[in-house]
Enzyme design. Structure first.
Site, PDB file in Angstrom:
ATOM      1  N   HIS A 308       0.854  -1.179   0.000  1.00  0.00           N
ATOM      2  CA  HIS A 308       0.000   0.000   0.000  1.00  0.00           C
ATOM      3  C   HIS A 308       0.886   1.223   0.000  1.00  0.00           C
ATOM      4  O   HIS A 308       1.938   1.225   0.635  1.00  0.00           O
ATOM      5  CB  HIS A 308      -0.901   0.003   1.252  1.00  0.00           C
ATOM      6  CG  HIS A 308      -2.049   0.941   1.124  1.00  0.00           C
ATOM      7  ND1 HIS A 308      -1.933   2.277   1.407  1.00  0.00           N
ATOM      8  CD2 HIS A 308      -3.318   0.731   0.713  1.00  0.00           C
ATOM      9  CE1 HIS A 308      -3.103   2.855   1.176  1.00  0.00           C
ATOM     10  NE2 HIS A 308      -3.955   1.946   0.748  1.00  0.00           N
ATOM     11  N   ASP A 366      -8.052  -5.337   0.136  1.00  0.00           N
ATOM     12  CA  ASP A 366      -8.519  -6.102  -1.019  1.00  0.00           C
ATOM     13  C   ASP A 366      -8.177  -7.576  -0.935  1.00  0.00           C
ATOM     14  O   ASP A 366      -8.743  -8.393  -1.649  1.00  0.00           O
ATOM     15  CB  ASP A 366      -7.904  -5.525  -2.298  1.00  0.00           C
ATOM     16  CG  ASP A 366      -8.482  -4.166  -2.603  1.00  0.00           C
ATOM     17  OD1 ASP A 366      -9.669  -3.974  -2.304  1.00  0.00           O
ATOM     18  OD2 ASP A 366      -7.762  -3.314  -3.126  1.00  0.00           O
TER      19      ASP A 366
HETATM   20  N1  ACO Z   1       4.304  -7.543  -4.715  1.00  0.00           N
HETATM   21  C1  ACO Z   1       5.668  -7.521  -4.854  1.00  0.00           C
HETATM   22  N2  ACO Z   1       6.431  -6.444  -4.676  1.00  0.00           N
HETATM   23  C2  ACO Z   1       5.824  -5.292  -4.366  1.00  0.00           C
HETATM   24  C3  ACO Z   1       4.415  -5.211  -4.206  1.00  0.00           C
HETATM   25  C4  ACO Z   1       3.664  -6.384  -4.395  1.00  0.00           C
HETATM   26  N3  ACO Z   1       2.332  -6.370  -4.254  1.00  0.00           N
HETATM   27  N4  ACO Z   1       4.085  -3.946  -3.894  1.00  0.00           N
HETATM   28  C5  ACO Z   1       5.215  -3.245  -3.850  1.00  0.00           C
HETATM   29  N5  ACO Z   1       6.266  -4.058  -4.141  1.00  0.00           N
HETATM   30  C6  ACO Z   1       7.692  -3.669  -4.124  1.00  0.00           C
HETATM   31  C7  ACO Z   1       8.049  -2.862  -5.380  1.00  0.00           C
HETATM   32  O1  ACO Z   1       8.533  -3.693  -6.413  1.00  0.00           O
HETATM   33  C8  ACO Z   1       9.113  -1.916  -4.864  1.00  0.00           C
HETATM   34  O2  ACO Z   1      10.335  -2.618  -4.804  1.00  0.00           O
HETATM   35  P1  ACO Z   1      11.733  -1.809  -5.037  1.00  0.00           P
HETATM   36  O3  ACO Z   1      11.827  -0.809  -3.919  1.00  0.00           O
HETATM   37  O4  ACO Z   1      12.774  -2.887  -4.943  1.00  0.00           O
HETATM   38  O5  ACO Z   1      11.633  -1.178  -6.392  1.00  0.00           O
HETATM   39  C9  ACO Z   1       8.676  -1.630  -3.415  1.00  0.00           C
HETATM   40  O6  ACO Z   1       7.883  -2.778  -3.013  1.00  0.00           O
HETATM   41  C10 ACO Z   1       7.838  -0.370  -3.264  1.00  0.00           C
HETATM   42  O7  ACO Z   1       6.749  -0.443  -4.186  1.00  0.00           O
HETATM   43  P2  ACO Z   1       6.174   0.802  -4.985  1.00  0.00           P
HETATM   44  O8  ACO Z   1       5.456   0.331  -6.205  1.00  0.00           O
HETATM   45  O9  ACO Z   1       7.228   1.841  -5.169  1.00  0.00           O
HETATM   46  O10 ACO Z   1       5.103   1.349  -3.927  1.00  0.00           O
HETATM   47  P3  ACO Z   1       3.871   2.255  -4.263  1.00  0.00           P
HETATM   48  O11 ACO Z   1       3.534   2.958  -3.006  1.00  0.00           O
HETATM   49  O12 ACO Z   1       4.111   3.080  -5.463  1.00  0.00           O
HETATM   50  O13 ACO Z   1       2.718   1.200  -4.654  1.00  0.00           O
HETATM   51  C11 ACO Z   1       0.858  -0.250  -4.581  1.00  0.00           C
HETATM   52  C12 ACO Z   1       1.699   0.812  -3.826  1.00  0.00           C
HETATM   53  C13 ACO Z   1       0.462   0.301  -5.971  1.00  0.00           C
HETATM   54  C14 ACO Z   1      -0.428  -0.509  -3.797  1.00  0.00           C
HETATM   55  C15 ACO Z   1       1.687  -1.544  -4.722  1.00  0.00           C
HETATM   56  O14 ACO Z   1       2.043  -2.044  -3.449  1.00  0.00           O
HETATM   57  C16 ACO Z   1       0.973  -2.630  -5.541  1.00  0.00           C
HETATM   58  O15 ACO Z   1       1.045  -2.599  -6.784  1.00  0.00           O
HETATM   59  N6  ACO Z   1       0.266  -3.594  -4.849  1.00  0.00           N
HETATM   60  C17 ACO Z   1      -0.517  -4.608  -5.528  1.00  0.00           C
HETATM   61  C18 ACO Z   1      -1.859  -4.009  -5.971  1.00  0.00           C
HETATM   62  C19 ACO Z   1      -2.812  -3.789  -4.811  1.00  0.00           C
HETATM   63  O16 ACO Z   1      -3.046  -4.667  -3.978  1.00  0.00           O
HETATM   64  N7  ACO Z   1      -3.424  -2.585  -4.790  1.00  0.00           N
HETATM   65  C20 ACO Z   1      -4.438  -2.234  -3.786  1.00  0.00           C
HETATM   66  C21 ACO Z   1      -4.044  -1.005  -3.043  1.00  0.00           C
HETATM   67  S1  ACO Z   1      -5.187  -0.758  -1.739  1.00  0.00           S
HETATM   68  C22 ACO Z   1      -6.526  -0.034  -2.405  1.00  0.00           C
HETATM   69  O17 ACO Z   1      -6.523   0.594  -3.447  1.00  0.00           O
HETATM   70  C23 ACO Z   1      -7.753  -0.230  -1.680  1.00  0.00           C
END
Ligand code: ACO
Length: 431
Positions: A308, A366
């Protein structure tokens, strides 16, 4: 606007600029950079708005490190367990919990606005029969501005109020109709003797050939899902609503924009994507393979339902949702459901894995909502529309707050331009 607490100093090429700072009720202090361009001729750079407060707000507070979510100061777990969705709607809209009389009046008002204009049925019929319900919702909610002209004047407080109630009241009807249309069943009209959640379940699952008995435990779980999704501060779809509204767009157009943004798999579409991922994994023995893929930098795969932008701890909504999932699955006698087995094992493995621990990736709301909705009989395509209907009150509350703000300006971000410098046009023959 908050009081100025202290001043931050920015030095560029030997010139110093004083920037006012504000102290919020809770959370990090904020540096006011509004006059920075005028004074220093520079922009700030913050793609994804990870460090930028785009507005001040009194509605919702999140402490992502501590896993705290408050609506008007009340913790989400207390609201989910002790209150119910329409009471939370009142709280978000008006700032305080209602008295018994205020709640009754509000519930009656919402209940009496659940039907949509009969002519709007034709809009549904214009969509392909297999349209995704989110596609239908974006179109139909946008089309409300073509039907409810008497509530599109954003400068009229009464019209703003009418539009708010219409949106909250009609959204379950629109979501249920989008679903019924997608499966080729007749539309089911709302009923005023049912509460908000029961009414929605009935509009989704009743057919003219057979009456649908609403199970109170399922209605309670549905209501809790609505409550847990009601608002979430300045997330992508809420910011979309605010940006659309900043130009003076009408409320139905703004909420349609919010629905479009919510649809993406990184936001509201994650609940659908999560259940589809759990099904694709299929059996617990395949979990290590998917965990490895999620950790592989060269693989775009992510564990849906994990991570998140703001929560770097357990999502407080996920805790309540998990309890609800257990209750619903026990009631329906499907505790051994294979998807649930995969979900439980995936959660355990991911939480023990150093990759997820180091990056503070925890299950989000979710991860569990899809399991409950699936058990209730909703297809995955309905997960995000249910999120959208629940979030409508949050969008509407934030929209109202923004319009009442004397500091309102059209949202107009700047950019770091890295394209070609000015150059002369070259005739096609000489290129
Ligand atoms: N699985 C694996 N790795 C992940 C995940 C994941 N679900 N989420 C983040 N990471 C990793 C990224 O690859 C990144 O790694 P790095 O630092 O080595 O590059 C690090 O964790 C940080 O991730 P970011 O994408 O920079 O974080 P951001 O805050 O931009 O993204 C997000 C948040 C979009 C929710 C992300 O965690 C994601 O895509 N999750 C899966 C989709 C999801 O469940 N979304 C629901 C959000 S809640 C809602 O809307 C109600």
């Amino acid at each position: 606007m908050a009081e100025t607490t202290k001043t931050a100093k920015l030095t560029i090429d030997g010139n110093s600029y004083d920037l006012a700072m504000y102290a919020p009720t809770d959370g990090p202090e904020v540096i006011d950079i509004r006059k920075l361009y005028a004074q220093a001729g520079v922009f700030t750079y913050d793609p994804g708005f990870t460090s930028t407060a785009a507005c001040d707000s009194t509605i919702t507070y999140i402490d992502g490190e501590a896993g705290v979510l408050l609506h008007r100061g009340y913790p989400i777990d207390q609201l989910a367990k002790q209150s119910h969705y329409l009471e939370v709607c009142y709280l978000l809209l008006y700032g305080e919990l209602p008295s018994a009389a205020q709640l009754e009046e509000f519930e009656t008002l919402v209940t009496r606005h659940t039907m949509i204009h009969e002519q709007m049925h034709n809009f549904f019929r214009g969509f392909r029969r297999d349209a995704h319900p989110m596609a239908t919702m974006v179109g139909v909610v946008g089309a409300m501005s073509a039907f409810y002209h008497d509530s599109t004047d954003i400068n009229d407080e009464h019209q703003r109020e009418v539009a708010s109630i219409r949106l909250i009241a009609k959204m379950p009807t629109i979501a249920a109709m989008a679903y019924k249309y997608s499966i080729g069943q007749p539309f089911v009209y709302p009923r005023n003797d049912l509460d908000y959640a029961s009414n929605f379940l009935r509009m989704c699952f009743s057919v003219p050939a057979e009456e649908y008995e609403v199970n109170p435990i399922l209605a309670r779980a549905m209501d809790r899902i609505f409550t847990l999704h009601a608002d979430h501060e300045q997330n992508a779809s809420t910011s979309t609503v605010r940006l659309a509204s900043s130009s003076g767009a009408n409320p139905f157009a703004c909420i349609a924009a919010g629905i479009a943004c919510l649809w993406g798999p990184a936001h509201g579409g994650a609940n659908q994507a999560c259940l589809e991922m759990l099904r694709e994994i299929g059996t617990p023995d395949r979990i290590p393979e998917f965990i490895e893929r999620a950790k592989d930098k060269n693989d775009p795969f992510r564990l849906m339902g994990f991570g998140h932008r703001v929560y770097k701890n357990f999502d407080p909504r996920a805790k309540v949702m998990k309890e609800s999932a257990d209750e619903v699955l026990e009631l329906l006698g499907i505790e051994n459901n294979p998807t649930l087995q995969v979900a439980k094992e995936l959660e355990r493995v991911a939480l023990e894995d150093p990759y997820f621990a180091e990056k503070k990736l925890y299950p989000n709301v979710d991860f569990y909502s899809g399991i409950i909705l699936d058990a209730m009989g909703f297809p995955t395509s309905m997960f995000t529309p249910i999120f959208a209907l629940a979030r409508t009150v949050g969008w509407v509350s934030q929209w109202k707050e923004q319009l009442a703000d004397p500091q309102l300006k059209i949202g107009r971000p700047r950019q770091l331009y890295l394209g070609a410098a000015a150059r002369n046009y070259v005739d096609i023959e000489t290129r």
